[in-house]
Design a protein around this motif. Structure first.
Motif, PDB file in Angstrom:
ATOM      1  N   SER A  21       0.823  -1.211   0.000  1.00 25.59           N
ATOM      2  CA  SER A  21       0.000   0.000   0.000  1.00 25.59           C
ATOM      3  C   SER A  21       0.856   1.260   0.000  1.00 25.59           C
ATOM      4  O   SER A  21       0.362   2.360  -0.200  1.00 25.59           O
ATOM      5  N   ILE A  22       2.190   1.092   0.234  1.00 23.37           N
ATOM      6  CA  ILE A  22       3.096   2.242   0.150  1.00 23.37           C
ATOM      7  C   ILE A  22       3.158   2.672  -1.309  1.00 23.37           C
ATOM      8  O   ILE A  22       3.264   1.861  -2.204  1.00 23.37           O
ATOM      9  N   SER A  23       3.113   3.982  -1.551  1.00 25.01           N
ATOM     10  CA  SER A  23       3.076   4.470  -2.919  1.00 25.01           C
ATOM     11  C   SER A  23       4.345   4.079  -3.660  1.00 25.01           C
ATOM     12  O   SER A  23       5.446   4.180  -3.145  1.00 25.01           O
ATOM     13  N   LEU A  24       4.200   3.590  -4.918  1.00 19.61           N
ATOM     14  CA  LEU A  24       5.334   3.109  -5.700  1.00 19.61           C
ATOM     15  C   LEU A  24       5.993   4.225  -6.490  1.00 19.61           C
ATOM     16  O   LEU A  24       5.386   5.233  -6.811  1.00 19.61           O
ATOM     17  N   TYR A  25       7.264   3.988  -6.842  1.00 21.21           N
ATOM     18  CA  TYR A  25       7.996   4.942  -7.664  1.00 21.21           C
ATOM     19  C   TYR A  25       7.526   4.817  -9.112  1.00 21.21           C
ATOM     20  O   TYR A  25       7.191   3.728  -9.573  1.00 21.21           O
ATOM     21  N   PRO A  26       7.588   5.891  -9.897  1.00 20.01           N
ATOM     22  CA  PRO A  26       7.293   5.788 -11.328  1.00 20.01           C
ATOM     23  C   PRO A  26       8.328   4.895 -12.006  1.00 20.01           C
ATOM     24  O   PRO A  26       9.532   5.020 -11.756  1.00 20.01           O
ATOM     25  N   GLU A  27       7.865   3.986 -12.899  1.00 14.90           N
ATOM     26  CA  GLU A  27       8.757   3.034 -13.550  1.00 14.90           C
ATOM     27  C   GLU A  27       9.833   3.729 -14.381  1.00 14.90           C
ATOM     28  O   GLU A  27      10.991   3.308 -14.388  1.00 14.90           O
ATOM     29  N   ASP A  28       9.457   4.808 -15.115  1.00 17.39           N
ATOM     30  CA  ASP A  28      10.433   5.471 -15.977  1.00 17.39           C
ATOM     31  C   ASP A  28      11.552   6.115 -15.151  1.00 17.39           C
ATOM     32  O   ASP A  28      12.715   6.152 -15.561  1.00 17.39           O
ATOM     33  N   ILE A  30      12.727   4.907 -12.307  1.00 24.80           N
ATOM     34  CA  ILE A  30      13.596   3.811 -11.879  1.00 24.80           C
ATOM     35  C   ILE A  30      14.527   3.392 -13.011  1.00 24.80           C
ATOM     36  O   ILE A  30      15.723   3.165 -12.807  1.00 24.80           O
ATOM     37  N   LYS A  31      13.970   3.298 -14.228  1.00 27.80           N
ATOM     38  CA  LYS A  31      14.809   2.917 -15.375  1.00 27.80           C
ATOM     39  C   LYS A  31      15.934   3.914 -15.583  1.00 27.80           C
ATOM     40  O   LYS A  31      17.078   3.547 -15.870  1.00 27.80           O
ATOM     41  N   LYS A  32      15.634   5.199 -15.441  1.00 25.09           N
ATOM     42  CA  LYS A  32      16.660   6.242 -15.613  1.00 25.09           C
ATOM     43  C   LYS A  32      17.724   6.130 -14.522  1.00 25.09           C
ATOM     44  O   LYS A  32      18.925   6.253 -14.783  1.00 25.09           O
ATOM     45  N   MET A  33      17.277   5.889 -13.282  1.00 25.35           N
ATOM     46  CA  MET A  33      18.229   5.751 -12.177  1.00 25.35           C
ATOM     47  C   MET A  33      19.162   4.558 -12.401  1.00 25.35           C
ATOM     48  O   MET A  33      20.362   4.625 -12.116  1.00 25.35           O
ATOM     49  N   GLU A  34      18.612   3.446 -12.931  1.00 25.85           N
ATOM     50  CA  GLU A  34      19.428   2.262 -13.229  1.00 25.85           C
ATOM     51  C   GLU A  34      20.453   2.575 -14.320  1.00 25.85           C
ATOM     52  O   GLU A  34      21.626   2.210 -14.219  1.00 25.85           O
ATOM     53  N   SER A  35      19.998   3.267 -15.381  1.00 30.88           N
ATOM     54  CA  SER A  35      20.905   3.572 -16.498  1.00 30.88           C
ATOM     55  C   SER A  35      21.985   4.581 -16.095  1.00 30.88           C
ATOM     56  O   SER A  35      23.074   4.594 -16.655  1.00 30.88           O
ATOM     57  N   ASP A  36      21.671   5.434 -15.092  1.00 31.48           N
ATOM     58  CA  ASP A  36      22.640   6.442 -14.634  1.00 31.48           C
ATOM     59  C   ASP A  36      23.723   5.859 -13.723  1.00 31.48           C
ATOM     60  O   ASP A  36      24.785   6.462 -13.557  1.00 31.48           O
ATOM     61  N   LEU A  37      23.467   4.694 -13.107  1.00 29.49           N
ATOM     62  CA  LEU A  37      24.373   4.145 -12.093  1.00 29.49           C
ATOM     63  C   LEU A  37      25.841   4.042 -12.532  1.00 29.49           C
ATOM     64  O   LEU A  37      26.737   4.470 -11.797  1.00 29.49           O
ATOM     65  N   PRO A  38      26.136   3.488 -13.736  1.00 27.26           N
ATOM     66  CA  PRO A  38      27.556   3.292 -14.104  1.00 27.26           C
ATOM     67  C   PRO A  38      28.374   4.583 -14.164  1.00 27.26           C
ATOM     68  O   PRO A  38      29.582   4.561 -13.897  1.00 27.26           O
ATOM     69  N   ARG A  39      27.743   5.699 -14.509  1.00 29.39           N
ATOM     70  CA  ARG A  39      28.504   6.944 -14.672  1.00 29.39           C
ATOM     71  C   ARG A  39      28.583   7.772 -13.382  1.00 29.39           C
ATOM     72  O   ARG A  39      29.302   8.759 -13.324  1.00 29.39           O
ATOM     73  N   LEU A  40      27.822   7.377 -12.344  1.00 37.38           N
ATOM     74  CA  LEU A  40      27.803   8.149 -11.101  1.00 37.38           C
ATOM     75  C   LEU A  40      28.947   7.743 -10.178  1.00 37.38           C
ATOM     76  O   LEU A  40      29.483   6.633 -10.266  1.00 37.38           O
TER      77      LEU A  40
END
Length: 647
Positions: A21-28, A30-40
Motif C-alpha cells: 500500500s506504500i506508494s510506488l515509484y514511477p517506472e520510468d 527507476i529505469k533512468k536511475m538504473e541507467s545512470d548508475l555506471p557513470r555516477l
C-alpha cells in the motif's frame, strides 16, 4: 479437500497488503536511475543506490539486496549514518520478503543501534517496528509487542498519525497471531479510527481488510463480508488492482465456506482476471486452485480437473513445493471420486514422495487415508490395512504435535494478556512517577528555603501538608480518570467494548445465583455512511454524540449501553425477557425515527435497526451476541428501521 487459506497465509497477506500500500515509484524514473548508475560516483551514486534499494525491497528483493550491499560498502568511506540506516531498513524488508528472518533481524538491530547513537527517534521507531514484524513471523509475539509499544510511544510523542495507525495495526497482528482476537480487533479498530482521521483511503482499506479477517476467524461471516466489501469499494475507487484481487479472494473464501458456490465463483473469477492483467503468477495459481475447489463442490469434476492442472503447471514454474503437493491431492481426489482409481493411486504416490521431501506430514497423512479408502474399495485388504496403519501412526503424531502447539499457543496468549496488563500499569506508573518527581523537587526546594527562618519553615510545613494532600487527591483523580478512559468510548462517553464485556460477565455471575436472565440488543444507525459522505465526519460525530445521550435517556437505571464499534451500539438489559426487550427496542426505534436533528442549519431524521436476543443458560453469552448480530443483519436486509428478534 485441501484449502489454500491458513492462519499464517492470512497474516502474511495482511503484511503484504500493508507493504504494497506504500506508494510506488514511477517506472520510468527507476529505469533512468538504473541507467545512470555506471557513470555516477561519490555521494550522488550512494543516494541513487539508497533510493533503488528501497524501491526494489518491494518489487525485487534480491536486486535490492545486491544494490544495498554495494551501498553499504561505499558508505564505509562516508560517515552519513542516516543513509546507512535507510539502507539497513530496506535490506531488512528485502530479507524478510524472501524469508531470511535472521538476516532481516540483524539489519534491523544494527539500524536500531545506529539510530540510538545519532539520537534519531523516528528512525529508531521504524527499526523497532520492523524488528517487531520479524518477531511476529518467528512466532515471538510477546517480544514483538515490546517493540511495537516502544515504537508507538515515539510516534505518539512526534504526533505522526500515519505511523501511529501503522503501529496500532501491527499490535493488532501480534494479538491476532497469538489467538487473542478480541484484543486484536480492539487495536485494528483503533488503527482504523486514526486512518479515518488522516483520510487516506488506501490505509483505511487495509484496516477494513484486517478487521474482516478477524470476523472470519471468530465465525461472524456476515460481518467479515461487510468489511471486505467496504475494503473492495475503496480499492476500486483507488484502482489498486493487486489489493482488489486480494480482497476479492477473501470474499470468495467466505462464500465458499458458506457453501454458496455460485457467488464464490464470481469473486474468484474476477480475482483471476485481475491477476492475469497484472501477470501475478502466484495469484493466478491460487485463483485457479480456488475455482477448482468450487467447481468440485458443485459436482463439475472435469472442469475442476482442468483448473487444477492449470494451477499445477504454474506452481511447478514457481517452485512452490507445498502448493504443488496440495494441488496434486486435489487432482487425486477428483480421480478417486470419478472412478479413475489407478490414476488416483499414481498421483497419491507422487504426493507422498514430494511431501516427504518437504516434511509435509499433514499432506502425507491425507494421501495415506485416500489410498486406504481406494484399496478398501477394491477389496485389497492387505494393502488397505497397511495404509490404514500408516495413516493412524502419522495422524497420532500430528495430533500430539497439535496438542503441544495448542499448549504453546495458550502460554503465548497468557504472555500477551499479561503484557497488555503491564502496558496499562506502565501508563499509570508513568503518571505517578512524574507527579512524584515534581513533589520531590518541590520538597527539596522548600527545605533549603526553610533554613532561613523558623517562621518561614512553619509556613512551608503548612504549605507542604496542604500540597501533599492536594497531590494525593490529584493522584487519586488521575487513577480514576485512567480507569474511566480505559472503559469509556472517547467520542460518545458510553462504555467501550472492554467495559461491556466486563458488565456482561458481571451480569452472568449475578444471574447464576438467581432464576433470572437478561437480553442483549445490538442497534445500528441506518445509512450512516451517507451522512459522513454528504456532510463530513464532523456531522457523523455529532450524530453519534447526540444519539448516545438520547439512547441513554430512554433506558432504565439498571440498563447499560455501550458503543460496540463504528455506528453500532450494544444494550444490556438485566432481568428482561425477549418480549420485554423487543417492546423496549420498538419504543426506542419509534422515538428516534420521530425526532428531528439539526446540524449547522441542516435538518434530518435518523432511523435505527435492532437485533434482539435473550440469554439462554444452556449456551454461552457470545452465542447470544452472535444471534442478536444475525438478527440485526436480517433487519438490514429486510428494509431497515425495524426490530428483529433472534430465532
Amino acid at each position: 479437500m485441501i484449502r489454500i487459506d491458513s492462519r499464517v497465509t492470512i497474516i502474511l497477506i495482511i503484511l503484504l497488503f500493508l507493504f504494497f500500500s506504500i506508494s510506488l515509484y514511477p517506472e520510468d524514473k527507476i529505469k533512468k536511475m538504473e541507467s545512470d548508475l555506471p557513470r555516477l560516483s561519490g555521494k550522488e551514486k550512494i543516494e541513487n543506490l539508497v533510493e533503488l534499494t528501497e524501491f526494489y525491497s518491494r518489487k525485487d528483493p534480491k536486486r535490492s539486496i545486491e544494490l544495498g550491499n554495494e551501498a553499504l560498502l561505499l558508505l564505509e568511506k562516508n560517515s552519513d549514518d542516516q543513509l546507512r540506516i535507510s539502507v539497513l531498513l530496506s535490506l531488512g524488508w528485502s530479507y524478510k520478503n524472501i524469508g531470511e528472518y535472521k538476516r532481516s533481524l540483524d539489519c534491523c538491530l544494527e539500524s536500531l543501534k545506529l539510530s540510538e547513537t545519532i539520537g534519531n527517534d523516528k528512525l529508531k521507531a521504524k527499526s523497532l517496528d520492523l524488528i517487531g514484524i520479524n518477531h511476529i513471523l518467528s512466532a515471538e509475539y510477546a517480544d514483538s509487542l515490546n517493540c511495537f509499544v516502544e515504537a508507538l510511544n515515539i510516534f505518539q510523542r512526534a504526533g505522526d498519525k500515519k505511523e501511529i495507525a501503522s503501529t496500532l495495526n501491527n499490535i493488532g497482528i501480534a494479538y491476532d497471531m497469538s489467538g487473542s482476537y478480541e484484543l486484536a480487533l480492539n487495536y485494528y479498530l483503533q488503527s482504523l479510527n486514526v486512518k479515518e482521521e488522516i483520510g487516506e483511503l488506501r490505509l483505511i482499506a487495509s484496516s477494513l481488510n484486517n478487521i474482516g479477517v478477524i470476523y472470519k476467524l471468530i465465525d461472524f461471516p456476515e460481518k467479515a463480508i461487510q468489511y471486505f466489501e467496504r475494503a473492495l469499494e475503496i480499492n476500486r475507487k483507488l484502482n489498486k488492482k493487486s489489493s482488489i484481487a486480494i480482497t476479492l479472494t477473501n470474499i470468495g473464501i467466505m462464500y465458499y465456506e458458506k457453501g454458496e458456490y455460485s457467488k464464490a465463483m464470481k469473486y474468484y473469477s474476477d480475482s483471476l482476471r485481475i491477476d492475469k492483467e497484472l501477470g501475478q503468477k502466484r495469484g493466478i495459481s491460487n485463483s485457479l486452485n480456488n475455482i477448482g475447489l468450487t467447481l468440485f463442490g458443485m459436482g463439475k469434476s472435469e472442469e475442476a480437473m482442468d483448473r487444477y492442472r492449470q494451477a499445477l503447471k504454474i506452481r511447478e514454474e514457481l517452485g512452490d513445493k507445498r502448493s504443488i503437493v496440495r494441488t496434486l491431492l486435489n487432482i487425486a481426489e477428483v480421480n478417486r471420486e470419478s472412478g479413475s482409481l489407478d490414476e488416483a493411486i499414481q498421483t497419491l504416490e507422487i504426493v507422498i514422495e514430494r511431501a516427504t521431501d518437504i516434511n509435509a506430514k499433514s499432506e502425507i497423512a491425507t494421501a495415506y487415508e485416500a489410498l486406504y479408502i481406494i484399496h478398501e474399495k477394491r477389496k485389497n485388504n492387505r494393502q488397505a490395512f497397511d495404509y490404514l496403519r500408516k495413516f493412524q501412526i502419522l495422524n497420532r503424531e500430528i495430533v500430539n504435535n497439535k496438542a503441544r502447539e495448542k499448549v504453546l499457543e495458550i502460554e503465548k496468549r497468557i504472555q500477551m494478556e499479561n503484557k497488555e496488563k503491564e502496558i496499562e500499569i506502565l501508563k499509570k506508573n508513568k503518571l505517578i512517577q512524574q507527579m512524584t518527581i515534581r513533589r520531590q523537587k518541590f520538597i527539596k526546594n522548600v527545605f533549603f528555603a526553610g533554613l532561613f527562618s523558623l517562621l518561614i519553615g512553619i509556613l512551608v510545613l503548612l504549605y507542604l501538608y496542604r500540597s501533599k494532600r492536594k497531590i494525593n487527591n490529584e493522584l487519586e483523580t488521575v487513577n480514576q480518570k485512567l480507569d474511566k478512559s480505559a472503559r469509556t468510548d472517547p467520542l460518545t462517553g458510553l462504555s467501550n467494548r472492554r467495559d461491556m464485556y466486563e458488565k456482561i460477565t458481571y451480569e452472568l455471575k449475578r444471574i447464576s445465583r438467581m432464576k433470572e436472565s437478561f437480553s442483549l440488543v445490538i442497534c445500528d444507525i441506518d445509512d450512516f455512511k451517507l451522512f459522513n459522505d454528504k456532510h463530513g465526519h464532523d456531522c457523523g460525530d455529532f450524530i453519534l454524540e447526540k444519539l448516545a445521550k438520547y439512547l441513554s435517556s430512554l433506558l432504565r437505571k439498571q440498563d447499560t449501553i455501550g458503543r460496540w464499534g463504528g455506528e453500532e451500539f450494544l444494550i444490556l438489559l438485566p432481568e428482561t425477557s425477549l418480549e420485554g426487550a423487543v417492546k423496549l427496542s420498538e419504543k426506542i426505534r419509534e422515538d428516534i425515527s420521530s425526532k428531528q436533528y439539526d446540524y449547522n442549519g441542516i435538518e434530518f431524521s435518523l432511523t435505527l435497526t435492532f437485533g434482539v436476543c435473550s440469554f439462554d443458560r444452556e449456551k454461552e453469552w457470545r452465542e447470544c451476541l452472535k444471534s442478536a448480530d444475525e438478527a440485526l443483519f436480517r433487519g438490514k436486509n429486510s428494509g431497515k428501521n425495524c426490530v428483529v428478534a433472534a430465532k
